[in-house]
Design a protein around this motif. Structure first.
Motif, PDB file in Angstrom:
ATOM      1  N   ALA A 124       0.841  -1.189   0.000  1.00 50.08           N
ATOM      2  CA  ALA A 124       0.000   0.000   0.000  1.00 50.08           C
ATOM      3  C   ALA A 124       0.879   1.244   0.000  1.00 50.08           C
ATOM      4  N   ALA A 125       0.426   2.253  -0.698  1.00 51.26           N
ATOM      5  CA  ALA A 125       1.097   3.558  -0.707  1.00 51.26           C
ATOM      6  C   ALA A 125       0.012   4.624  -0.684  1.00 51.26           C
ATOM      7  N   LEU A 126       0.241   5.693   0.043  1.00 47.54           N
ATOM      8  CA  LEU A 126      -0.787   6.712   0.180  1.00 47.54           C
ATOM      9  C   LEU A 126      -0.192   8.068   0.506  1.00 47.54           C
ATOM     10  N   SER A 127      -0.968   9.085   0.189  1.00 51.69           N
ATOM     11  CA  SER A 127      -0.620  10.461   0.520  1.00 51.69           C
ATOM     12  C   SER A 127      -1.904  11.286   0.467  1.00 51.69           C
ATOM     13  N   TRP A 128      -1.850  12.495   1.000  1.00 49.83           N
ATOM     14  CA  TRP A 128      -3.007  13.388   0.944  1.00 49.83           C
ATOM     15  C   TRP A 128      -2.667  14.637   0.159  1.00 49.83           C
ATOM     16  N   ARG A 129      -3.642  15.093  -0.620  1.00 51.19           N
ATOM     17  CA  ARG A 129      -3.486  16.290  -1.431  1.00 51.19           C
ATOM     18  C   ARG A 129      -4.362  17.400  -0.858  1.00 51.19           C
ATOM     19  N   SER A 130      -4.132  18.615  -1.369  1.00 55.10           N
ATOM     20  CA  SER A 130      -4.970  19.741  -0.955  1.00 55.10           C
ATOM     21  C   SER A 130      -6.356  19.663  -1.593  1.00 55.10           C
ATOM     22  N   ALA A 131      -6.498  18.908  -2.672  1.00 53.74           N
ATOM     23  CA  ALA A 131      -7.810  18.732  -3.310  1.00 53.74           C
ATOM     24  C   ALA A 131      -8.704  17.867  -2.421  1.00 53.74           C
ATOM     25  N   ARG A 132      -9.999  17.824  -2.745  1.00 50.71           N
ATOM     26  CA  ARG A 132     -10.939  17.119  -1.888  1.00 50.71           C
ATOM     27  C   ARG A 132     -11.279  15.712  -2.370  1.00 50.71           C
ATOM     28  N   GLU A 133     -11.169  15.460  -3.673  1.00 55.06           N
ATOM     29  CA  GLU A 133     -11.618  14.159  -4.172  1.00 55.06           C
ATOM     30  C   GLU A 133     -10.643  13.048  -3.776  1.00 55.06           C
ATOM     31  N   GLU A 134     -11.183  11.844  -3.666  1.00 51.38           N
ATOM     32  CA  GLU A 134     -10.394  10.661  -3.340  1.00 51.38           C
ATOM     33  C   GLU A 134      -9.977   9.960  -4.627  1.00 51.38           C
ATOM     34  N   ARG A 135      -8.717   9.466  -4.644  1.00 48.47           N
ATOM     35  CA  ARG A 135      -8.241   8.672  -5.775  1.00 48.47           C
ATOM     36  C   ARG A 135      -7.570   7.416  -5.224  1.00 48.47           C
ATOM     37  N   VAL A 136      -8.270   6.296  -5.308  1.00 53.18           N
ATOM     38  CA  VAL A 136      -7.737   5.018  -4.838  1.00 53.18           C
ATOM     39  C   VAL A 136      -7.739   4.048  -6.008  1.00 53.18           C
ATOM     40  N   ARG A 137      -6.584   3.489  -6.312  1.00 49.89           N
ATOM     41  CA  ARG A 137      -6.441   2.470  -7.356  1.00 49.89           C
ATOM     42  C   ARG A 137      -6.091   1.146  -6.690  1.00 49.89           C
ATOM     43  N   SER A 138      -6.788   0.097  -7.070  1.00 49.43           N
ATOM     44  CA  SER A 138      -6.541  -1.198  -6.430  1.00 49.43           C
ATOM     45  C   SER A 138      -6.295  -2.278  -7.481  1.00 49.43           C
ATOM     46  N   PHE A 139      -5.531  -3.300  -7.053  1.00 48.61           N
ATOM     47  CA  PHE A 139      -5.115  -4.356  -7.965  1.00 48.61           C
ATOM     48  C   PHE A 139      -5.034  -5.685  -7.214  1.00 48.61           C
ATOM     49  N   ALA A 140      -5.240  -6.766  -7.959  1.00 51.98           N
ATOM     50  CA  ALA A 140      -5.045  -8.117  -7.431  1.00 51.98           C
ATOM     51  C   ALA A 140      -4.183  -8.879  -8.421  1.00 51.98           C
ATOM     52  N   ASN A 141      -3.011  -9.292  -7.993  1.00 52.60           N
ATOM     53  CA  ASN A 141      -2.050  -9.977  -8.858  1.00 52.60           C
ATOM     54  C   ASN A 141      -1.771  -9.161 -10.123  1.00 52.60           C
ATOM     55  N   SER A 142      -1.644  -7.845  -9.935  1.00 51.79           N
ATOM     56  CA  SER A 142      -1.330  -6.858 -10.973  1.00 51.79           C
ATOM     57  C   SER A 142      -2.492  -6.554 -11.914  1.00 51.79           C
ATOM     58  N   VAL A 143      -3.668  -7.150 -11.697  1.00 52.43           N
ATOM     59  CA  VAL A 143      -4.838  -6.867 -12.519  1.00 52.43           C
ATOM     60  C   VAL A 143      -5.675  -5.794 -11.832  1.00 52.43           C
ATOM     61  N   PRO A 144      -6.097  -4.745 -12.556  1.00 51.20           N
ATOM     62  CA  PRO A 144      -6.938  -3.724 -11.937  1.00 51.20           C
ATOM     63  C   PRO A 144      -8.256  -4.303 -11.428  1.00 51.20           C
ATOM     64  N   THR A 145      -8.711  -3.784 -10.284  1.00 44.52           N
ATOM     65  CA  THR A 145     -10.024  -4.135  -9.744  1.00 44.52           C
ATOM     66  C   THR A 145     -10.849  -2.848  -9.688  1.00 44.52           C
ATOM     67  N   PRO A 146     -11.415  -2.445 -10.825  1.00 38.92           N
ATOM     68  CA  PRO A 146     -12.103  -1.139 -10.892  1.00 38.92           C
ATOM     69  C   PRO A 146     -13.322  -1.037 -10.007  1.00 38.92           C
ATOM     70  N   GLU A 147     -13.889  -2.176  -9.612  1.00 41.55           N
ATOM     71  CA  GLU A 147     -15.051  -2.153  -8.722  1.00 41.55           C
ATOM     72  C   GLU A 147     -14.648  -2.299  -7.258  1.00 41.55           C
ATOM     73  N   GLY A 148     -13.350  -2.265  -6.987  1.00 41.92           N
ATOM     74  CA  GLY A 148     -12.886  -2.355  -5.605  1.00 41.92           C
ATOM     75  C   GLY A 148     -12.923  -3.774  -5.076  1.00 41.92           C
ATOM     76  N   GLY A 149     -13.378  -3.904  -3.833  1.00 43.45           N
ATOM     77  CA  GLY A 149     -13.447  -5.215  -3.227  1.00 43.45           C
ATOM     78  C   GLY A 149     -12.934  -5.209  -1.810  1.00 43.45           C
ATOM     79  N   THR A 150     -12.667  -6.394  -1.281  1.00 42.32           N
ATOM     80  CA  THR A 150     -12.315  -6.529   0.126  1.00 42.32           C
ATOM     81  C   THR A 150     -10.967  -5.897   0.450  1.00 42.32           C
ATOM     82  N   HIS A 151     -10.027  -5.853  -0.518  1.00 42.59           N
ATOM     83  CA  HIS A 151      -8.748  -5.215  -0.225  1.00 42.59           C
ATOM     84  C   HIS A 151      -8.920  -3.712  -0.045  1.00 42.59           C
ATOM     85  N   GLU A 152      -9.824  -3.108  -0.828  1.00 42.32           N
ATOM     86  CA  GLU A 152     -10.086  -1.671  -0.664  1.00 42.32           C
ATOM     87  C   GLU A 152     -10.810  -1.398   0.644  1.00 42.32           C
ATOM     88  N   VAL A 153     -11.785  -2.236   0.969  1.00 40.26           N
ATOM     89  CA  VAL A 153     -12.518  -2.059   2.229  1.00 40.26           C
ATOM     90  C   VAL A 153     -11.557  -2.158   3.404  1.00 40.26           C
TER      91      VAL A 153
END
Length: 399
Positions: free
Chosen positions: A269-298
């Protein structure tokens, strides 16, 4: 089992190699008649899937065999060439591998039938059919292996091996090169998008620290264009790239990796906070994008909220008995990458866009809470800046 090895039935008197190379016509024709079942579509997305299936095998060969780079080239004549500097996948016919374990099998049978995924397996997509998709859905495919000082070559046409592997001369290096020409009789277009492939090549490089991936396009009339990617800090570099043109609350990216045997995998996991308000979280499982999120994001969001709340309460940055820093509050301005590498990834639904598994949620939550909590304790001033930014922006009593 879908076995697509090539043209007829085994007859008495044929060698073990000849018999093993026979493809069941029904299997091969099924893949050619219903390509969407194996690569998603007959459009440009399915075309790119052929690239991903071959490149995925090359990346795994490099990562497990001690190499360091994979080069993808879009050739002038409409082909795709993928070369790696791994040890070279052995040919069975050359006596370098048992029947069923060599390159011929990889080129003629779906990988899903050959071996299960593992935490060290890199996937470029959810399909995971393997190089056989390119063998069957291309008008022509050539495979070259450089191994043990010898260069061997084999050619296929629409899924059928034309001849056994032949020695083509000496080799001064090691590796495997597969070139293929997608069949225009199957795909609506055989013109790959450089921009789309470049984004995915960069993404895979970001998720696999230290791996060098390049993409070269020899097609433009104005001359060749090429990009090359290598990121030593993995997910940390990913977040820095996403935040390259925004003002950050923290001067650095927080990044950590851990292994959890209960979820049978590794998380980063890697994270930081910006001065903007919107959230940007990208998640992956075995290097494949999980655009609908899932238990790792939760698990990630819960772990972040718990770590920040616990630190804030201990240091008097939140009022006792008041609301904690829930996941909805800590997400404002958050940029994060969450990547898990699992022995047996489980997905909710048929598209593979959402990761499942309660043990994954618990393992990610626990790891994030512990590692982020430790970072906050080591950097109290920066922790206060993050918590202050969150409470000012989300607490009406602080406005």
């Amino acid at each position: 089992m879908l076995d697509i090895r090539g043209g007829g039935c085994v007859t008495e008197g044929r060698s073990e190699y000849d018999g093993a190379r026979v493809i069941e016509v029904e299997g091969r024709e099924l893949m050619r008649k219903r390509p969407g079942m194996y690569v998603g579509s007959t459009g440009v997305g399915g075309l790119h899937q052929l690239v991903y299936e071959v490149a995925s095998r090359s990346v795994n060969e490099v990562l497990t065999g001690g190499g360091g780079r994979v080069d993808v080239t879009l050739t002038q004549d409409g082909g795709v060439r993928i070369a790696d500097d791994g040890p070279g996948i052995p040919f069975e016919a050359a006596g370098e591998a048992r029947v069923g374990d060599g390159l011929e099998t990889l080129l003629t049978r779906p990988e899903t039938e050959l071996r299960p995924d593992g935490r060290n397996t890199v996937r470029w997509s959810v399909y995971g059919v393997g190089p056989c998709a390119a063998t069957v859905m291309s008008s022509r495919l050539t495979a070259e292996v450089r191994r043990g000082g010898v260069r061997r070559v084999q050619e296929y046409a629409r899924g059928v091996a034309l001849v056994p592997p032949v020695t083509a001369g000496p080799a001064t290096d090691t590796g495997t090169t597969i070139a293929f020409w997608p069949d225009p009789g199957i795909f609506d277009t055989v013109e790959c998008s450089f921009a789309v492939l470049a984004r995915r090549v960069r993404e895979v490089a970001l998720l696999n620290r230290g791996l060098t991936l390049s993409l070269t396009d020899e097609r433009p009339a104005g001359g060749t264009r090429s990009v090359s990617f290598r990121y030593p800090d993995g997910a940390g570099d990913f977040v820095a790239l996403l935040d390259a043109e925004t003002e950050r609350v923290l001067p650095e990216v927080i990044a950590f990796e851990w292994e959890n045997e209960r979820m049978a995998g590794i998380a980063e996991a890697a994270l930081s906070w910006r001065s903007a308000r919107e959230e940007r979280v990208r998640s992956f499982a075995n290097s494949v994008p999980t655009p609908e999120g899932g238990t790792h994001e939760v698990g990630f969001r819960t772990g972040v909220a718990d770590a920040l709340t616990e630190h804030a309460l201990r240091h008097g940055l939140l009022k006792p008995g008041g609301p904690g820093l829930g996941a909805d509050r800590v997400g404002e301005g958050l940029t994060a990458v969450v990547s898990v590498r699992l022995d047996r990834p489980e997905y909710d639904g048929s598209t593979g866009g959402r990761l499942g598994g309660a043990t994954v949620r618990d393992g990610v939550e626990q790891g994030v809470r512990e590692h982020l909590g430790s970072w906050l304790d080591r950097h109290p001033e920066r922790a206060a800046a993050v918590i202050g930014r969150i409470t000012r922006d989300t607490d009406p009593d602080e406005s």
